[in-house]
Motif scaffolding. Sequence first.
Motif, PDB file in Angstrom:
ATOM      1  N   MET A 322       0.839  -1.212   0.000  1.00  0.00           N
ATOM      2  CA  MET A 322       0.000   0.000   0.000  1.00  0.00           C
ATOM      3  C   MET A 322       0.868   1.254   0.000  1.00  0.00           C
ATOM      4  O   MET A 322       0.627   2.194  -0.772  1.00  0.00           O
ATOM      5  N   ARG A 323       1.847   1.281   0.887  1.00  0.00           N
ATOM      6  CA  ARG A 323       2.687   2.476   1.012  1.00  0.00           C
ATOM      7  C   ARG A 323       3.474   2.730  -0.279  1.00  0.00           C
ATOM      8  O   ARG A 323       3.517   3.848  -0.791  1.00  0.00           O
ATOM      9  N   ALA A 341      -4.502   8.102   0.534  1.00  0.00           N
ATOM     10  CA  ALA A 341      -4.522   6.962   1.469  1.00  0.00           C
ATOM     11  C   ALA A 341      -5.804   6.145   1.358  1.00  0.00           C
ATOM     12  O   ALA A 341      -5.750   4.906   1.324  1.00  0.00           O
ATOM     13  N   VAL A 394      -1.684   3.731   5.865  1.00  0.00           N
ATOM     14  CA  VAL A 394      -0.925   3.626   4.615  1.00  0.00           C
ATOM     15  C   VAL A 394       0.507   4.118   4.764  1.00  0.00           C
ATOM     16  O   VAL A 394       1.441   3.489   4.264  1.00  0.00           O
TER      17      VAL A 394
END
Length: 443
Positions: A322-323, A341, A394
Amino acid sequence: MNGLQQIDTLIEAKWIIPIEPAEVVLNQHAIAIDKGIIQDILPASEASLRYQAKQTITLNDHALIPGLINLHTHAAMTLMRGFADDIPLMAWLNQRIWPTENQHVNAQFVLDGTQLACAEMIKGGVTCFNDMYFFPKSCAEAAIGSGMRAAIGMVVIDFPTAYASDADDYLAKGLDLRDQYQHPLLSFCFAPHAPYTVSDKTFRNILTYAEQLDTPIHTHLHETQDEIRISLESTGMRPIERLQQLGLLSPNLIAVHMTHLTDHEIKLVHQYGCSIAHCPSSNMKLASGLAPVAPVLNQGINVGLGTDGAASNNRLDMFEEMRLAALLAKATSGRADALPAHQALKMATLNGANALGLGEITGSLIRGKAADITAVDFTGLNLAPCYDPASHLVYTASREQVSHVWVNGRMLLHEKELMTLNPVELQYRTAYWQERIAATSKN
């Protein structure tokens, strides 16, 4: 107490991020669960006035989110984690991975490796994974034993392995497996490996079955420039053009990686309603390239997130994906507002469910869906202060903050401890395979 509705579980939390409706954060709410299904989401102050639960779990410093969905992995390849690092994809496959698989991969290898992967994924908040690997029956058994939800890949490739002799054999075994396993936590995908390992005839056969059974097709596509060059030399077409001519582009297609796309090809994906499984860590580690995620999202294409296998990542860590997905989208587009996010969270949950045809079952926290839930603990200095829990999930939190996981209302992780898998046994089986592989490798 009279008049209260009887339920199995009530989970109270500081925040709930349901994904549906979009960009909503509920403060001091509770989730009511009965028979594995979400019955209600309501303010915690009202929950005790409406429900009588067999168990109430209060998580005062936690965020509840839908269980994360790993849209692309090769779970059993955890047993080759770190075995073939710092090598380009085709050399990685031809010189290291495929020779090692020919020597060692069997049903027990896949069972042990998938159990190890399930343990890692559960501890990282993943409740569902989409797999592509040999001996899928072992994958199914491992998923069922762990309590996870899984889309089992009916893998097809146009060369023999210990699992199957030819493309027809792969297909027959996959279809037999699908018929055998009618389990509520299992679904199935056709999983042709890639255009460079699957013939037109095989793709046509898969398409016929997929249309008859309304089953997704999950394949690697446009992962590297080498793949595109090979396709141009052998067919005169780029891989996605070839799949278009074969009729495979449709809402049932999950195209993995899609690292190299022209503007025309992005529009083509949108036109046919295909989904993309974006695997940023694997793409970077194998130097495959940076997927044009921002332009893809701008077209409204459904994009989920995957880890790929641990042999090329080397983590089954959806928080990291995700990040990275959010940061890379910003860096490559030059726009800080690209992939915010809440959108990254949706990619890791509901988008993956929709790609798999499971969007009515899982992927968000709403009434009537399965109670597939991940709790993230926000205590600790590294998460303080918290102004926006979605942003924290996130950009700040990691899988180490996952404290509880439920699938279909069943708790698989409690206070960071696995409930369905034995870590000691997993360590023993992993050491066994490490010794075997190391003894035959040419490091």
